[in-house]
Design a protein around this motif. Structure first.
Motif, PDB file in Angstrom:
ATOM      1  N   TYR A  59       9.646  -0.713  -6.963  1.00  0.00           N
ATOM      2  CA  TYR A  59       9.204  -2.090  -7.148  1.00  0.00           C
ATOM      3  C   TYR A  59       9.841  -2.976  -6.078  1.00  0.00           C
ATOM      4  CZ  TYR A  59       7.582  -6.123  -9.756  1.00  0.00           C
ATOM      5  OH  TYR A  59       6.923  -7.255 -10.128  1.00  0.00           O
ATOM      6  N   ASN A  82       4.312   5.377  -5.616  1.00  0.00           N
ATOM      7  CA  ASN A  82       4.296   5.290  -7.078  1.00  0.00           C
ATOM      8  C   ASN A  82       3.300   6.272  -7.693  1.00  0.00           C
ATOM      9  OD1 ASN A  82       6.312   3.479  -8.011  1.00  0.00           O
ATOM     10  ND2 ASN A  82       5.146   1.778  -7.158  1.00  0.00           N
ATOM     11  N   ASP A  83       2.163   6.489  -7.034  1.00  0.00           N
ATOM     12  CA  ASP A  83       1.200   7.475  -7.532  1.00  0.00           C
ATOM     13  C   ASP A  83       1.847   8.842  -7.658  1.00  0.00           C
ATOM     14  OD1 ASP A  83      -0.815   5.589  -7.699  1.00  0.00           O
ATOM     15  OD2 ASP A  83      -1.815   6.207  -5.838  1.00  0.00           O
ATOM     16  N   CYS A 104       9.753   4.625 -10.796  1.00  0.00           N
ATOM     17  CA  CYS A 104       8.944   3.535 -10.240  1.00  0.00           C
ATOM     18  C   CYS A 104       9.651   2.928  -9.040  1.00  0.00           C
ATOM     19  CB  CYS A 104       8.755   2.422 -11.269  1.00  0.00           C
ATOM     20  SG  CYS A 104       7.873   2.928 -12.733  1.00  0.00           S
ATOM     21  N   ARG A 124       2.328   1.760  -3.384  1.00  0.00           N
ATOM     22  CA  ARG A 124       1.326   2.280  -4.321  1.00  0.00           C
ATOM     23  C   ARG A 124       1.197   3.798  -4.192  1.00  0.00           C
ATOM     24  NH1 ARG A 124      -1.721  -1.574  -2.532  1.00  0.00           N
ATOM     25  NH2 ARG A 124      -1.493  -3.452  -3.708  1.00  0.00           N
ATOM     26  N   ASP A 173       0.837  -1.210   0.000  1.00  0.00           N
ATOM     27  CA  ASP A 173       0.000   0.000   0.000  1.00  0.00           C
ATOM     28  C   ASP A 173       0.867   1.253   0.000  1.00  0.00           C
ATOM     29  OD1 ASP A 173      -2.266  -1.616   0.015  1.00  0.00           O
ATOM     30  OD2 ASP A 173      -2.632  -1.367   2.176  1.00  0.00           O
TER      31      ASP A 173
END
Length: 185
Positions: free
Chosen positions: A52, A41-42, A50, A38, A35
């Motif tokens: 990962y 990354n947004d 990115c 995410r 989470d």
């Protein structure tokens, strides 16, 4: 994973000086970490960056922060492909190479293991990656990586990475948002 960790461990990538950085961070919950990634990354994907997760192991997550366009460029270098080919990678795009790297990282039982070719994913010059693979103790100097090729150019890069990290950490502590620190390239 906090913004502070992203800035501290990844400033050269945020600034566009480097293709990628690795961050090993403690985690309590895999779902909570996913989470958090995410959310990060947004904020960072619009800037061309990115995050990962490469591996979850013994309470730590190894996160790769990278610029896909830079990685595609780096892995397209003939010298880089010679190393990857010799290591058993298929000649394909950067995402397929990343998946193979992840497979290799996850298949090893030791958290200390890093396939030597990982340097190609972190902006290490191919001659230095190859030099390390052939003679780990024969380097000219050590900084962000072991240098076997152009020592002077490497020392300049090490200095720029260190200065960048100092500046970015100072700016983040002053309240500059992560989205402002991340350079869009």
């Amino acid at each position: 994973m906090s913004e502070e960790e992203v800035v501290y461990y990844g400033a050269p990538t945020l600034a566009g000086l480097k293709t990628g950085n690795l961050m090993s961070c403690p985690y309590e919950s895999r779902q909570k970490t996913m989470d958090e990634l995410r959310v990060l990354n947004d904020e960072l994907v619009p800037k061309g960056i990115c995050l990962y997760p490469l591996r979850f192991h013994k309470g730590r997550v190894l996160v790769y922060m990278f610029r896909p366009s830079f990685l595609q460029r780096d892995l397209s270098d003939k010298r880089a492909w010679e190393i990857l080919d010799a290591a058993g990678y298929s000649r394909c795009d950067y995402s397929s190479c990343m998946m193979e790297l992840i497979r290799r990282l996850r298949s090893c039982k030791s958290s200390e293991f890093f396939p030597h070719e990982i340097g190609l994913f972190l902006s290490y010059p191919p001659e230095d990656v190859k030099g390390f693979m052939e003679d780990p103790d024969g380097c000219k100097c050590v900084g962000t990586w072991k240098v076997y090729g152009d020592e002077q150019a490497a020392r300049k890069m090490f200095d720029s990475f260190n200065k960048c990290t100092d500046i970015y950490c100072r700016e983040w502590k002053r309240g500059t948002k992560l989205s402002k620190l991340a350079v869009k390239i």
